[in-house]
Design a protein around this motif. Sequence first.
Motif, mmCIF file in Angstrom:
data_model
loop_
_atom_site.group_PDB
_atom_site.id
_atom_site.type_symbol
_atom_site.label_atom_id
_atom_site.label_comp_id
_atom_site.label_asym_id
_atom_site.label_seq_id
_atom_site.Cartn_x
_atom_site.Cartn_y
_atom_site.Cartn_z
ATOM 1 N N VAL A 207 0.841 -1.186 0.000
ATOM 2 C CA VAL A 207 0.000 0.000 0.000
ATOM 3 C C VAL A 207 0.877 1.238 0.000
ATOM 4 O O VAL A 207 1.995 1.229 0.549
ATOM 5 N N VAL A 209 0.323 5.283 1.067
ATOM 6 C CA VAL A 209 -0.593 6.225 1.704
ATOM 7 C C VAL A 209 0.028 7.612 1.667
ATOM 8 O O VAL A 209 1.112 7.836 2.224
ATOM 9 N N VAL A 224 -5.307 -0.260 7.183
ATOM 10 C CA VAL A 224 -5.290 1.200 7.039
ATOM 11 C C VAL A 224 -6.641 1.722 7.509
ATOM 12 O O VAL A 224 -7.687 1.188 7.126
ATOM 13 N N VAL A 253 -1.805 3.714 9.713
ATOM 14 C CA VAL A 253 -1.373 2.617 8.855
ATOM 15 C C VAL A 253 -0.526 1.652 9.672
ATOM 16 O O VAL A 253 0.393 2.081 10.384
ATOM 17 N N VAL A 290 -5.099 6.523 -0.635
ATOM 18 C CA VAL A 290 -4.632 5.171 -0.303
ATOM 19 C C VAL A 290 -4.691 4.332 -1.567
ATOM 20 O O VAL A 290 -5.750 4.200 -2.181
#
Length: 325
Positions: A207, A209, A224, A253, A290
């Motif tokens: 991921v 962010v 998240v 996160v 995200v």
Amino acid sequence: MHKPFNRSPYYPAGIVSDVSSRAAGLPELAVVLNPNAGGGLAAREWPRLRAELERRGLTHTLIQEENAALALARVQALPPGTALMAVGGDGTVGALLPAVVGTGRPLAILPLGTGNDFAGLLGLKPGAFGEALDRLAFTPRAVDALWVRAHHADGTVTERTLLNGLGMGFDADVTTNMDRVPARVQGFARYAWSAVATLKDLSLADVTVDADGVTLYAGPSAIVAVMNGTRYGGGFLISPESDVRDGLLNVVVGGPMSRLQLTGLLARVLRGTHLGHPLAHHAAARQVTVRWNRPMRVHLDGDLGTPVTRLDVEVRPGAVRLLNA
């Protein structure tokens, strides 16, 4: 989790109950009842709530429909001065936000759902009708909301407004698995039961962010959360630094972690002491993006959405007027 607006033994769908007198200085109310909230608790408690409304001389119109969309349509047709009272959980409140955000229509919350997380932030307790109704005399408070654009795995894009917040990854999987928990288990215990069952299937995904255009975290993650409120899951303080009146959202996160590490982190989340942990990355911002490398489950104010690959979230400062905050 938000449950459908089904028929109730007390009032068939579409039937209206009116009380002729009104307490001076208090608004006329449209009571939107989700009878399935809290495993049917809202329906069972309605006669007691109705008696409290009548005792205070509060004019009220009951709105109860087969689903949230029909209830929202009726609410949007009400005169602008009519206040709303959401009777249910976080999902019930969220379903009414299109009629509240940016309209000036005031909203009162009477929690009778499974988690009641935003109501818990306000100090409202399920079944404490007297306190919740007494607060209607308070000066309305403007609180923030979240606007979300979701990019789904099938290529569609949807938009939604939230009051409490959203979670992706592990906690969305927990919400999914709550349907497997025995019906007798309610509230925080229901979430905890599902969390334990979900741990064995823990998986990480990559991921990225970004918070206000700056990368907060990039790498493997199991969870998240983007929050306006402080908690979800009936009491997990996932975002203890959130302030619903500061014009900011908060993102949390989890870094790469094992089942054992996640279990330890969840114990910290219960106390709201996890933000100092090296595996917890967090920030306050006005806008968050995200992006996942594969479709991930998401829950939005407790409601499950279809898997997403990207979310764009922005704060809407002061967008909701709360009557009994």
